[in-house]
Structures are given as structure tokens and as C-alpha cells.
Design a protein around this motif. Structure first.
Motif, mmCIF file in Angstrom:
data_model
loop_
_atom_site.group_PDB
_atom_site.id
_atom_site.type_symbol
_atom_site.label_atom_id
_atom_site.label_comp_id
_atom_site.label_asym_id
_atom_site.label_seq_id
_atom_site.Cartn_x
_atom_site.Cartn_y
_atom_site.Cartn_z
ATOM 1 N N ILE A 66 0.859 -1.192 0.000
ATOM 2 C CA ILE A 66 0.000 0.000 0.000
ATOM 3 C C ILE A 66 0.893 1.239 0.000
ATOM 4 O O ILE A 66 1.733 1.391 0.900
ATOM 5 N N PRO A 67 0.752 2.125 -0.969
ATOM 6 C CA PRO A 67 1.542 3.364 -0.932
ATOM 7 C C PRO A 67 1.304 4.100 0.392
ATOM 8 O O PRO A 67 0.183 4.121 0.906
ATOM 9 N N GLU A 68 2.358 4.696 0.945
ATOM 10 C CA GLU A 68 2.241 5.345 2.256
ATOM 11 C C GLU A 68 1.127 6.378 2.292
ATOM 12 O O GLU A 68 0.431 6.535 3.303
ATOM 13 N N GLU A 69 0.921 7.078 1.166
ATOM 14 C CA GLU A 69 -0.104 8.123 1.162
ATOM 15 C C GLU A 69 -1.518 7.547 1.231
ATOM 16 O O GLU A 69 -2.484 8.276 1.501
ATOM 17 N N ASN A 70 -1.660 6.235 1.016
ATOM 18 C CA ASN A 70 -2.979 5.601 1.083
ATOM 19 C C ASN A 70 -3.189 4.827 2.387
ATOM 20 O O ASN A 70 -4.232 4.211 2.570
ATOM 21 N N ARG A 71 -2.201 4.856 3.278
ATOM 22 C CA ARG A 71 -2.341 4.148 4.552
ATOM 23 C C ARG A 71 -3.117 5.012 5.544
ATOM 24 O O ARG A 71 -2.810 6.181 5.729
ATOM 25 N N ASP A 72 -4.121 4.392 6.158
ATOM 26 C CA ASP A 72 -5.042 5.121 7.029
ATOM 27 C C ASP A 72 -5.278 4.283 8.274
ATOM 28 O O ASP A 72 -5.801 3.167 8.195
ATOM 29 N N THR A 73 -4.890 4.787 9.418
ATOM 30 C CA THR A 73 -4.967 4.002 10.656
ATOM 31 C C THR A 73 -6.265 4.211 11.435
ATOM 32 O O THR A 73 -6.400 3.726 12.553
ATOM 33 N N SER A 74 -7.240 4.885 10.828
ATOM 34 C CA SER A 74 -8.484 5.161 11.549
ATOM 35 C C SER A 74 -9.293 3.900 11.826
ATOM 36 O O SER A 74 -10.163 3.892 12.697
ATOM 37 N N LYS A 75 -9.046 2.813 11.077
ATOM 38 C CA LYS A 75 -9.789 1.560 11.259
ATOM 39 C C LYS A 75 -8.912 0.480 11.897
ATOM 40 O O LYS A 75 -9.110 -0.720 11.688
ATOM 41 N N ILE A 76 -7.951 0.902 12.698
ATOM 42 C CA ILE A 76 -7.009 -0.067 13.253
ATOM 43 C C ILE A 76 -7.700 -1.084 14.163
ATOM 44 O O ILE A 76 -7.276 -2.238 14.274
ATOM 45 N N ASN A 77 -8.807 -0.683 14.803
ATOM 46 C CA ASN A 77 -9.543 -1.641 15.638
ATOM 47 C C ASN A 77 -10.104 -2.785 14.792
ATOM 48 O O ASN A 77 -10.216 -3.921 15.258
ATOM 49 N N LEU A 78 -10.452 -2.480 13.540
ATOM 50 C CA LEU A 78 -10.941 -3.517 12.637
ATOM 51 C C LEU A 78 -9.814 -4.482 12.280
ATOM 52 O O LEU A 78 -10.023 -5.694 12.171
ATOM 53 N N ALA A 79 -8.619 -3.959 12.120
ATOM 54 C CA ALA A 79 -7.453 -4.816 11.869
ATOM 55 C C ALA A 79 -7.208 -5.735 13.063
ATOM 56 O O ALA A 79 -6.921 -6.929 12.900
ATOM 57 N N MET A 80 -7.349 -5.192 14.274
ATOM 58 C CA MET A 80 -7.142 -6.002 15.481
ATOM 59 C C MET A 80 -8.190 -7.107 15.573
ATOM 60 O O MET A 80 -7.878 -8.245 15.931
ATOM 61 N N LYS A 81 -9.432 -6.773 15.252
ATOM 62 C CA LYS A 81 -10.490 -7.787 15.276
ATOM 63 C C LYS A 81 -10.191 -8.895 14.280
ATOM 64 O O LYS A 81 -10.415 -10.085 14.557
ATOM 65 N N THR A 82 -9.708 -8.528 13.104
ATOM 66 C CA THR A 82 -9.408 -9.524 12.073
ATOM 67 C C THR A 82 -8.291 -10.454 12.529
ATOM 68 O O THR A 82 -8.348 -11.667 12.296
ATOM 69 N N ILE A 83 -7.281 -9.903 13.186
ATOM 70 C CA ILE A 83 -6.213 -10.754 13.734
ATOM 71 C C ILE A 83 -6.806 -11.743 14.740
ATOM 72 O O ILE A 83 -6.492 -12.936 14.733
ATOM 73 N N GLU A 84 -7.668 -11.248 15.609
ATOM 74 C CA GLU A 84 -8.303 -12.113 16.609
ATOM 75 C C GLU A 84 -9.132 -13.214 15.941
ATOM 76 O O GLU A 84 -9.080 -14.379 16.344
ATOM 77 N N ASP A 85 -9.878 -12.862 14.901
ATOM 78 C CA ASP A 85 -10.727 -13.841 14.217
ATOM 79 C C ASP A 85 -9.923 -14.883 13.439
ATOM 80 O O ASP A 85 -10.440 -15.957 13.121
ATOM 81 N N SER A 86 -8.674 -14.565 13.127
ATOM 82 C CA SER A 86 -7.844 -15.495 12.347
ATOM 83 C C SER A 86 -7.272 -16.624 13.204
ATOM 84 O O SER A 86 -6.675 -17.561 12.689
ATOM 85 N N LYS A 87 -7.513 -16.562 14.486
ATOM 86 C CA LYS A 87 -6.832 -17.370 15.495
ATOM 87 C C LYS A 87 -6.642 -18.840 15.124
ATOM 88 O O LYS A 87 -5.551 -19.379 15.292
#
Length: 259
Positions: A66-87
Motif C-alpha cells: 500500500i503506498p504510504e499516502e494511502n495508509r489510514d490508521t483510523s480503522k485499526i480496531n478492525l485490523a485487530m479484530k481480524t487478527i483475533e478472528d484469524s486465530k
């Protein structure tokens, strides 16, 4: 939920990175978090840790695309949930990569506004066969067009009959490469990824040619020439149908397979 308190199990340095992530470090940070979250689940075996490390690297690799200018951390909680669901899914290569792509999409501003927590919920209910099936019906089908299906019917002289065997699914519109996987077909329907019909069929020329070829297939001819079925009065016919991707299914595929 207080995000800071929910991260107490993580090392302080990682907590700080997650609370104040930057576009540059977010891939490495999420990779580290995945390793910390998943290592206890794997009971610290060499075999399991190898999968965790592959998952960590896949997350980093997908985020780095992902180009740095397109990286957006506002949905980081969604990323954390996805990691948890991948268990319990990262031991399968296909599912591991799907989860990694979904995690990356959650911090890509070109994708994350349309993401739903349901995407990771659905992947967490996949078997390895379901993941393989999804790839079979979407790879080389970039526009995600409807796919023809056929199911054989054992019919009596009085016109009554019943389905005989599972659906044949033909993403390439060919009986040479069609396949059967009724369990995954049913599961993807129940999860809202595809719709399936035996009451309608696809009428354009390419699909018509496929349907016309069914009665020349080895599978159809073998059943038609079965003495055992003929002896009890059965004639083999076929019923044309199709599967189509839902709007939800198309978006999921675009993120976890086509990206």
C-alpha cells in the motif's frame, strides 16, 4: 471499550505504536501484534510458530504494497479484530493469505470505508476446502460473472425423479474442468457469499454451449449407460442452473483474492 485498557496484554512499546501509529511503521506493528496475539493459541510448538511467523510476514508484505499516502490508521480496531478472528485458521496457506489481505485492506483508505466486521467473521467460519472453493470460482473470473451448474436427475417413466449426486460447477464453462463440492457450495450460500439456483439458467451463447455439452460428458454417459439404473427404470437427465456472487461476496473476493 477503552482501547488503551484493551491493549494491556501487549508490551508498552507496541501499545504506544498502536495508539499512535504512523503510515510508515503500521505494517511492522500489526505483524508484531499478530505474533503476540496468536503465539499463546499455538501452545508454542515449532510447527504452529512457523505458521504464526508466515502470517506475520504476510501481513507486513501486504501492508507494504500500500503506498504510504494511502495508509489510514483510523480503522485499526478492525485490523485487530481480524487478527483475533484469524486465530484458528492460519495453518491453511489460502486462509492465512486471505486474512492478511483483509488486515491490510483495513488500513488502506481506498478500501477500508466499505469494510464490515462481518468479513472476518465469515472467514473465521471457512474450512480450508471453503477457501479453495472460493478461489476456484473466482480466479480467472475478474468480473465475477455468474457460473453455470448442472445436477443430474434420475427420472422414472412416469416423469417423477430425484437429484442424483452433487452439483457440477463449471467456472471455465467446460465439462473437462468442472468439479463438485456440495459442502462448500452450501456453506458459501449460507454465509451470503453466493446465491444458487436450479430453477433458472444462463442463456447466453457461451453458457448455452456448455449446457449442450453436458450429455456428451464422461460422467453423464457413464450414468446413462448404467445397467443397474436402467434395470429399475431410471433414465438420467440433467437440470441446468447457476451460481452468482452477492454484492457482499464480490467485495469479499475483491479484497481477499483479487487485491
Amino acid at each position: 471499550m477503552d482501547q488503551k485498557n484493551s491493549l494491556n496484554f501487549l508490551p508498552k512499546s507496541t501499545q504506544e505504536l498502536l495508539l499512535n501509529p504512523t503510515a510508515k511503521n503500521i505494517g511492522d506493528t500489526l505483524g508484531d501484534v499478530s505474533e503476540l496475539i496468536l503465539s499463546p493459541v499455538c501452545i508454542v510448538t515449532t510447527w504452529a510458530n512457523a505458521h504464526v511467523k508466515k502470517f506475520k510476514q504476510s501481513i507486513i508484505d501486504n501492508v507494504n504494497k500500500i503506498p504510504e499516502e494511502n495508509r489510514d490508521t483510523s480503522k485499526i480496531n478492525l485490523a485487530m479484530k481480524t487478527i483475533e478472528d484469524s486465530k484458528y485458521q492460519i495453518n491453511d496457506d489460502n486462509l492465512r493469505e486471505m486474512f492478511a489481505k483483509l488486515i491490510a485492506a483495513s488500513i488502506d483508505k481506498r478500501n477500508n470505508q466499505e469494510l464490515s466486521p462481518r468479513f472476518s467473521n465469515v472467514l473465521s467460519q471457512f474450512s480450508p476446502e471453503d477457501a479453495k472453493f472460493l478461489m476456484q470460482i473466482s480466479t480467472n473470473n475478474f468480473d465475477l460473472l455468474p457460473i453455470p451448474t448442472v445436477i443430474f436427475i434420475a427420472q422414472l417413466n412416469n416423469g417423477s425423479g430425484s437429484e442424483f449426486g452433487d452439483h457440477f460447477i463449471a467456472p471455465d464453462r467446460s465439462t473437462a474442468s468442472w468439479f463438485q463440492n456440495e459442502l462448500s457450495l452450501n456453506n458459501l450460500v449460507s454465509l451470503g457469499i453466493i446465491n444458487q439456483s436450479d430453477e433458472q439458467y444462463l442463456a447466453n451463447d457461451t453458457n448455452k454451449s456448455f449446457y449442450d455439452s453436458v450429455e456428451k460428458s464422461p460422467e453423464f454417459l457413464s450414468l446413462s449407460n448404467s445397467d443397474a439404473l436402467s434395470a429399475i427404470g431410471f433414465k438420467i437427465t440433467n437440470k441446468k442452473g447457476f451460481i452468482e456472487f452477492t454484492t457482499f461476496g464480490k467485495k469479499l473476493i475483491q479484497i481477499v483474492i483479487q487485491n
